[in-house]
Scaffold this motif. Structure first.
Motif, short mmCIF file in Angstrom:
data_model
loop_
_atom_site.label_atom_id
_atom_site.label_comp_id
_atom_site.label_asym_id
_atom_site.label_seq_id
_atom_site.Cartn_x
_atom_site.Cartn_y
_atom_site.Cartn_z
N LYS A 257 0.87 -1.25 0.09
CA LYS A 257 0.18 -0.10 0.00
C LYS A 257 0.83 1.25 -0.01
O LYS A 257 0.51 2.38 0.71
N ARG A 258 2.08 1.13 -0.48
CA ARG A 258 3.03 2.29 -0.58
C ARG A 258 3.20 2.62 -2.14
O ARG A 258 3.34 1.53 -3.08
N ASP A 259 3.65 3.78 -2.38
CA ASP A 259 4.06 3.87 -3.88
C ASP A 259 5.59 4.27 -4.07
O ASP A 259 5.89 5.09 -3.43
N PRO A 260 5.91 3.24 -4.87
CA PRO A 260 7.41 3.22 -4.96
C PRO A 260 8.19 4.53 -5.90
O PRO A 260 9.05 4.77 -5.70
N HIS A 261 7.01 4.84 -6.55
CA HIS A 261 7.39 6.25 -7.52
C HIS A 261 7.37 7.38 -6.71
O HIS A 261 7.64 8.61 -7.01
N ALA A 262 6.87 7.49 -5.24
CA ALA A 262 6.73 8.73 -4.55
C ALA A 262 8.05 8.80 -3.55
O ALA A 262 7.93 9.54 -2.57
N GLY A 263 8.97 7.96 -3.71
CA GLY A 263 10.04 7.69 -2.91
C GLY A 263 10.23 6.75 -1.80
O GLY A 263 11.30 6.54 -1.15
N HIS A 264 9.11 5.97 -1.66
CA HIS A 264 9.09 5.01 -0.80
C HIS A 264 10.00 3.55 -1.05
O HIS A 264 10.33 3.25 -2.49
N LEU A 265 10.76 2.99 -0.23
CA LEU A 265 11.66 2.14 -0.63
C LEU A 265 10.80 0.72 -0.19
O LEU A 265 10.04 0.82 0.88
N ILE A 266 10.67 -0.32 -1.22
CA ILE A 266 10.17 -1.48 -0.75
C ILE A 266 11.25 -2.63 -0.63
O ILE A 266 12.01 -2.66 -1.49
N VAL A 267 11.27 -3.01 0.47
CA VAL A 267 12.41 -4.05 0.98
C VAL A 267 11.82 -5.33 1.14
O VAL A 267 10.69 -5.52 1.81
N THR B 177 7.09 -0.31 8.79
CA THR B 177 7.78 1.01 8.63
C THR B 177 9.05 1.21 9.50
O THR B 177 9.03 0.95 10.92
N ILE B 178 10.16 1.62 8.80
CA ILE B 178 11.47 1.84 9.78
C ILE B 178 12.06 3.07 9.32
O ILE B 178 12.02 3.39 8.28
N THR B 179 13.07 3.34 10.05
CA THR B 179 13.60 4.53 9.75
C THR B 179 14.82 4.28 9.03
O THR B 179 15.09 3.31 8.72
N ALA B 180 15.27 5.51 8.37
CA ALA B 180 16.51 5.37 7.46
C ALA B 180 17.79 4.79 8.28
O ALA B 180 18.73 4.11 7.67
N ALA B 181 17.91 5.06 9.43
CA ALA B 181 19.05 4.74 10.47
C ALA B 181 18.74 3.14 10.79
O ALA B 181 19.75 2.36 10.53
N GLN B 182 17.47 2.92 10.91
CA GLN B 182 17.07 1.34 11.09
C GLN B 182 17.66 0.50 9.67
O GLN B 182 18.06 -0.55 9.72
N LEU B 183 16.90 0.92 8.74
CA LEU B 183 17.46 0.61 7.45
C LEU B 183 18.97 0.33 7.20
O LEU B 183 19.54 -0.73 6.82
N GLY B 184 19.89 1.28 7.59
CA GLY B 184 21.24 1.28 7.50
C GLY B 184 21.73 0.31 8.45
O GLY B 184 22.57 -0.47 8.09
N TYR B 185 21.20 0.08 9.65
CA TYR B 185 21.73 -0.83 10.54
C TYR B 185 21.63 -2.29 10.02
O TYR B 185 22.21 -3.19 9.96
N LEU B 186 20.20 -2.38 9.30
CA LEU B 186 19.86 -3.79 8.60
C LEU B 186 20.72 -4.29 7.75
O LEU B 186 21.22 -5.25 7.62
N LEU B 187 20.93 -3.08 6.69
CA LEU B 187 21.90 -3.43 5.47
C LEU B 187 23.31 -3.81 6.11
O LEU B 187 23.95 -4.76 5.26
N GLU B 188 23.68 -3.32 7.33
CA GLU B 188 25.13 -3.68 7.59
C GLU B 188 25.11 -4.91 8.38
O GLU B 188 26.15 -5.30 8.89
#
Length: 88
Positions: free
Chosen positions: A8-18, A60-71
């Motif tokens: 229910k998010r629009d990837p064209h509006a800047g949302h990241l789909i993970v 929904t996670i923050t940019a910091a949480q996504l950074g941690y997740l990817l690391e």
């Protein structure tokens, strides 16, 4: 289209789909960079990605949480994890 309808998010509006793979060692990220859809994929050599609990299939996670997740860092209790010493 499936990702957009499910999350229910629009990837064209800047949302990241993970997405996370079944074994938990692979994540794929879809995003629109203004010119087209991009796909980023990352696989951990050791461990698994620590995934947040889902309520309705989405989180929904923050940019910091996504950074941690990817690391590969536990975003609930951040601390550095294993890092390879040599390539190959």
């Amino acid at each position: 289209m499936i990702a957009q309808e499910t999350s229910k998010r629009d990837p064209h509006a800047g949302h990241l789909i993970v997405f996370r793979g079944r074994r938990g060692d692979l994540v794929k990220i879809l995003w629109h960079d203004g010119q087209g859809m991009c796909l980023f994929a990352k696989r951990l050599e050791r461990r698994r990605f620590l995934w947040p609990s889902t309520v309705d299939g989405t989180v929904t996670i923050t940019a910091a949480q996504l950074g941690y997740l990817l690391e590969g860092i536990d975003w609930r209790m951040p601390q550095q994890t294993w890092r390879p010493t040599a390539a190959g």
